[in-house]
Every structure is written in structure tokens, then in C-alpha cells.
Design a protein around this motif. Sequence first.
Motif, PDB file in Angstrom:
ATOM      1  N   VAL A 109      52.192 -22.503  25.767  1.00  0.00           N
ATOM      2  CA  VAL A 109      52.455 -21.093  25.487  1.00  0.00           C
ATOM      3  C   VAL A 109      53.933 -20.838  25.752  1.00  0.00           C
ATOM      4  CG1 VAL A 109      51.852 -18.707  26.054  1.00  0.00           C
ATOM      5  CG2 VAL A 109      50.119 -20.511  26.269  1.00  0.00           C
ATOM      6  N   GLU A 110      54.653 -20.335  24.748  1.00  0.00           N
ATOM      7  CA  GLU A 110      56.080 -20.069  24.958  1.00  0.00           C
ATOM      8  C   GLU A 110      56.585 -19.031  23.968  1.00  0.00           C
ATOM      9  OE1 GLU A 110      58.678 -23.427  24.064  1.00  0.00           O
ATOM     10  OE2 GLU A 110      57.039 -24.346  22.946  1.00  0.00           O
ATOM     11  N   ARG A 111      57.733 -18.460  24.295  1.00  0.00           N
ATOM     12  CA  ARG A 111      58.369 -17.479  23.419  1.00  0.00           C
ATOM     13  C   ARG A 111      59.059 -18.214  22.270  1.00  0.00           C
ATOM     14  NH1 ARG A 111      58.675 -12.570  26.318  1.00  0.00           N
ATOM     15  NH2 ARG A 111      58.503 -12.821  28.589  1.00  0.00           N
ATOM     16  N   LEU A 112      58.594 -17.961  21.058  1.00  0.00           N
ATOM     17  CA  LEU A 112      59.176 -18.603  19.885  1.00  0.00           C
ATOM     18  C   LEU A 112      59.164 -17.616  18.728  1.00  0.00           C
ATOM     19  CD1 LEU A 112      57.421 -22.111  19.973  1.00  0.00           C
ATOM     20  CD2 LEU A 112      59.829 -21.656  20.437  1.00  0.00           C
ATOM     21  N   PRO A 113      60.078 -17.751  17.788  1.00  0.00           N
ATOM     22  CA  PRO A 113      60.079 -16.875  16.617  1.00  0.00           C
ATOM     23  C   PRO A 113      58.936 -17.207  15.675  1.00  0.00           C
ATOM     24  CG  PRO A 113      61.761 -18.559  16.394  1.00  0.00           C
ATOM     25  CD  PRO A 113      61.227 -18.681  17.799  1.00  0.00           C
ATOM     26  N   ASP A 118      54.489 -20.271  11.967  1.00  0.00           N
ATOM     27  CA  ASP A 118      53.990 -20.299  10.593  1.00  0.00           C
ATOM     28  C   ASP A 118      54.674 -21.403   9.804  1.00  0.00           C
ATOM     29  OD1 ASP A 118      53.095 -19.863   8.064  1.00  0.00           O
ATOM     30  OD2 ASP A 118      53.794 -17.790   7.917  1.00  0.00           O
ATOM     31  N   CYS A 119      54.052 -22.570   9.770  1.00  0.00           N
ATOM     32  CA  CYS A 119      54.657 -23.694   9.058  1.00  0.00           C
ATOM     33  C   CYS A 119      54.545 -23.532   7.552  1.00  0.00           C
ATOM     34  CB  CYS A 119      54.005 -25.008   9.488  1.00  0.00           C
ATOM     35  SG  CYS A 119      52.241 -25.146   9.077  1.00  0.00           S
ATOM     36  N   THR A 120      53.745 -22.573   7.080  1.00  0.00           N
ATOM     37  CA  THR A 120      53.610 -22.371   5.632  1.00  0.00           C
ATOM     38  C   THR A 120      54.727 -21.488   5.083  1.00  0.00           C
ATOM     39  OG1 THR A 120      52.237 -20.371   5.791  1.00  0.00           O
ATOM     40  CG2 THR A 120      51.102 -22.496   5.898  1.00  0.00           C
ATOM     41  N   GLY A 139      42.220 -20.020   8.949  1.00  0.00           N
ATOM     42  CA  GLY A 139      41.754 -18.824   9.640  1.00  0.00           C
ATOM     43  C   GLY A 139      42.922 -18.009  10.141  1.00  0.00           C
ATOM     44  N   GLU A 140      42.924 -17.690  11.426  1.00  0.00           N
ATOM     45  CA  GLU A 140      43.992 -16.892  12.027  1.00  0.00           C
ATOM     46  C   GLU A 140      45.120 -17.756  12.560  1.00  0.00           C
ATOM     47  OE1 GLU A 140      44.079 -13.542  11.927  1.00  0.00           O
ATOM     48  OE2 GLU A 140      42.294 -13.801  10.682  1.00  0.00           O
ATOM     49  N   GLN A 141      45.059 -19.057  12.351  1.00  0.00           N
ATOM     50  CA  GLN A 141      46.059 -19.954  12.906  1.00  0.00           C
ATOM     51  C   GLN A 141      46.682 -20.807  11.807  1.00  0.00           C
ATOM     52  OE1 GLN A 141      45.156 -21.759  16.670  1.00  0.00           O
ATOM     53  NE2 GLN A 141      43.327 -20.520  16.966  1.00  0.00           N
ATOM     54  N   TRP A 142      47.715 -21.543  12.196  1.00  0.00           N
ATOM     55  CA  TRP A 142      48.373 -22.473  11.284  1.00  0.00           C
ATOM     56  C   TRP A 142      48.112 -23.890  11.768  1.00  0.00           C
ATOM     57  CZ3 TRP A 142      50.758 -18.018  13.066  1.00  0.00           C
ATOM     58  CH2 TRP A 142      51.073 -17.053  12.094  1.00  0.00           C
ATOM     59  N   TYR A 143      47.823 -24.774  10.831  1.00  0.00           N
ATOM     60  CA  TYR A 143      47.553 -26.169  11.151  1.00  0.00           C
ATOM     61  C   TYR A 143      48.625 -27.046  10.525  1.00  0.00           C
ATOM     62  CZ  TYR A 143      45.330 -30.776  11.055  1.00  0.00           C
ATOM     63  OH  TYR A 143      45.059 -32.122  11.194  1.00  0.00           O
ATOM     64  N   ALA A 153      48.621 -23.578  15.768  1.00  0.00           N
ATOM     65  CA  ALA A 153      49.506 -22.598  16.396  1.00  0.00           C
ATOM     66  C   ALA A 153      49.047 -21.192  16.034  1.00  0.00           C
ATOM     67  CB  ALA A 153      50.952 -22.809  15.946  1.00  0.00           C
ATOM     68  N   GLN A 154      49.161 -20.276  16.993  1.00  0.00           N
ATOM     69  CA  GLN A 154      48.848 -18.875  16.749  1.00  0.00           C
ATOM     70  C   GLN A 154      49.889 -18.014  17.452  1.00  0.00           C
ATOM     71  OE1 GLN A 154      45.635 -16.968  19.135  1.00  0.00           O
ATOM     72  NE2 GLN A 154      45.079 -19.068  19.735  1.00  0.00           N
ATOM     73  N   GLU A 155      50.165 -16.859  16.861  1.00  0.00           N
ATOM     74  CA  GLU A 155      51.098 -15.910  17.460  1.00  0.00           C
ATOM     75  C   GLU A 155      50.342 -14.860  18.268  1.00  0.00           C
ATOM     76  OE1 GLU A 155      54.950 -15.080  14.975  1.00  0.00           O
ATOM     77  OE2 GLU A 155      53.219 -15.024  13.625  1.00  0.00           O
ATOM     78  N   GLN A 156      50.881 -14.538  19.435  1.00  0.00           N
ATOM     79  CA  GLN A 156      50.365 -13.478  20.280  1.00  0.00           C
ATOM     80  C   GLN A 156      51.559 -12.670  20.760  1.00  0.00           C
ATOM     81  OE1 GLN A 156      47.127 -12.661  21.057  1.00  0.00           O
ATOM     82  NE2 GLN A 156      46.457 -14.252  19.609  1.00  0.00           N
ATOM     83  N   GLY A 157      51.909 -11.621  19.981  1.00  0.00           N
ATOM     84  CA  GLY A 157      53.115 -10.871  20.300  1.00  0.00           C
ATOM     85  C   GLY A 157      54.327 -11.761  20.091  1.00  0.00           C
ATOM     86  N   ASP A 158      55.164 -11.897  21.131  1.00  0.00           N
ATOM     87  CA  ASP A 158      56.336 -12.763  21.013  1.00  0.00           C
ATOM     88  C   ASP A 158      56.055 -14.167  21.519  1.00  0.00           C
ATOM     89  OD1 ASP A 158      56.098 -12.155  23.691  1.00  0.00           O
ATOM     90  OD2 ASP A 158      58.250 -11.808  24.013  1.00  0.00           O
ATOM     91  N   LEU A 159      54.787 -14.469  21.758  1.00  0.00           N
ATOM     92  CA  LEU A 159      54.402 -15.800  22.221  1.00  0.00           C
ATOM     93  C   LEU A 159      53.790 -16.614  21.091  1.00  0.00           C
ATOM     94  CD1 LEU A 159      52.625 -14.927  25.607  1.00  0.00           C
ATOM     95  CD2 LEU A 159      54.986 -15.701  25.294  1.00  0.00           C
ATOM     96  N   VAL A 160      53.992 -17.924  21.142  1.00  0.00           N
ATOM     97  CA  VAL A 160      53.298 -18.845  20.254  1.00  0.00           C
ATOM     98  C   VAL A 160      52.443 -19.748  21.132  1.00  0.00           C
ATOM     99  CG1 VAL A 160      53.522 -20.758  18.625  1.00  0.00           C
ATOM    100  CG2 VAL A 160      55.057 -18.792  18.465  1.00  0.00           C
TER     101      VAL A 160
END
Length: 227
Positions: A109-113, A118-120, A139-143, A153-160
Motif C-alpha cells: 500500500v503506497e501513495r502513487l499516481p 491503471d496499466c490500461t 472488475g474494479e482492479q487492474w491486472y 492493483a486498485q486505487e483507494q483515494g491517493d493510495l494504490v
Amino acid sequence: MTSHSRPRRLRPVRTALALTLTLAAATGCGTEVASDAEAARSASASAAPAPDRAELEARARAVQTVAEHVWVTEAPGYTLARQSVGVVGDDGFGSVYTTSEGGQIQLRVERLPHADADCTDGPAAGSAQDPVVTCERDGEQWYRATESGHAYAQEQGDLVVTVSGAREEVDRAALRAAARAAHRADDHELDQVLPPAGEAAGRQPVERGDLPPVGDGAPNNDVGASG
């Protein structure tokens, strides 16, 4: 659902699996893995009142993170390696879940843009030795995956939040289940995951910038901006 094979920086997979490789030796040499008895005690403890919130926040600060950034997950056969718990970046969080056979799932879990999750959203990259072969929304994540490793990977606010592993150790279905089960730790879970007060020294995961994004290839001294 879109697939890409174009080169692009893939920092969540890179740093997550680099950490996994660094901790692999630790899990085979002295890392504390919760036993069945400990798991039973944990279940019993969850029925008891959680420690004071101020104490939990102090324990989080002792490993240089914050309680709100501590996430946990679960996957059949995998157990938290307690010595893997530590800070990622400035105030992120990382841990590794292992099997008795040596399999590992990395939670980070870390702060990332947005672009790092979103690798797509443009080309994705692995490395010259291990390029990305799959990059898609699930779904709600990126593979994303290379020949040797893969991650959700999933975004949660400013966290990935990234859940990753080696493809030979964890299949996509198990990795997806662990990614979907990942959640912010409640007070009982914080009590189980965070080192006890006074025992947090040395719990910072070691990051290496000279490792390839996935797999166990030879070090690459041409680190680049994300190393």
C-alpha cells in the motif's frame, strides 16, 4: 478489457516483487509465520476488546506508517509472515503472506499516481528481460503480468493497493481472490498485524532499485527514474 504489450514503467509490480524477492530468504530463515495455534489465539482475540486506538496508532508510527494505511488480506493456505511487516515509501505499508511450500503473496500500500495503478491507460512496461504480456481491467482492479510475475492493483483515494506474486507460485485465480479480499485493517486486525510496542525496530522492508520488475533475473544497474 484491453491488452497491451507496449513498454511502460510498471512501478507497483516492480517494487512489490522486488520486495517479495528480498523477503524470500527471510521467510526461509527466521521469519515468524503464524502457526495454527496462533491463528486460533487470533480468532479468540478478535472476540476480546481491541487495544486502545491511541496505542494502535503509536504502534503504527513505530514502523513509520499510519494505521489507516495498514491493509490485510487472506488466501487459502497463506499466512502472514510477521517479520515482513513494515513501511513502504514515506508512510505506506507492506507485508508478505506465505505457504509452507514457500509460495508468497505480496501486499503493498503506497501513495502513487493514477498512472501507476491503471496499466490500461497507455503502454505498460516490465523490463527488457521480462516484458509485460498482459495488461487489462478485471472488475474494479487492474491486472498485469509478465512471463514470471503478475499483480492486481486498485486505487483507494491517493493510495494504490497492489497484490502480487510469482506466476509459478500463485495462479491468477488465487491472486485475484487475495486482491479482492484485501481491506483496510480494523482495530483487531491492527493488533494482530502490527509489532508489539517496543518491537518495531528493523521491521522496514528493504527496497532494491537494481532488481527487474518481476521474476528473479540478474540485477540491472541501469535503474531509471523509478528505481
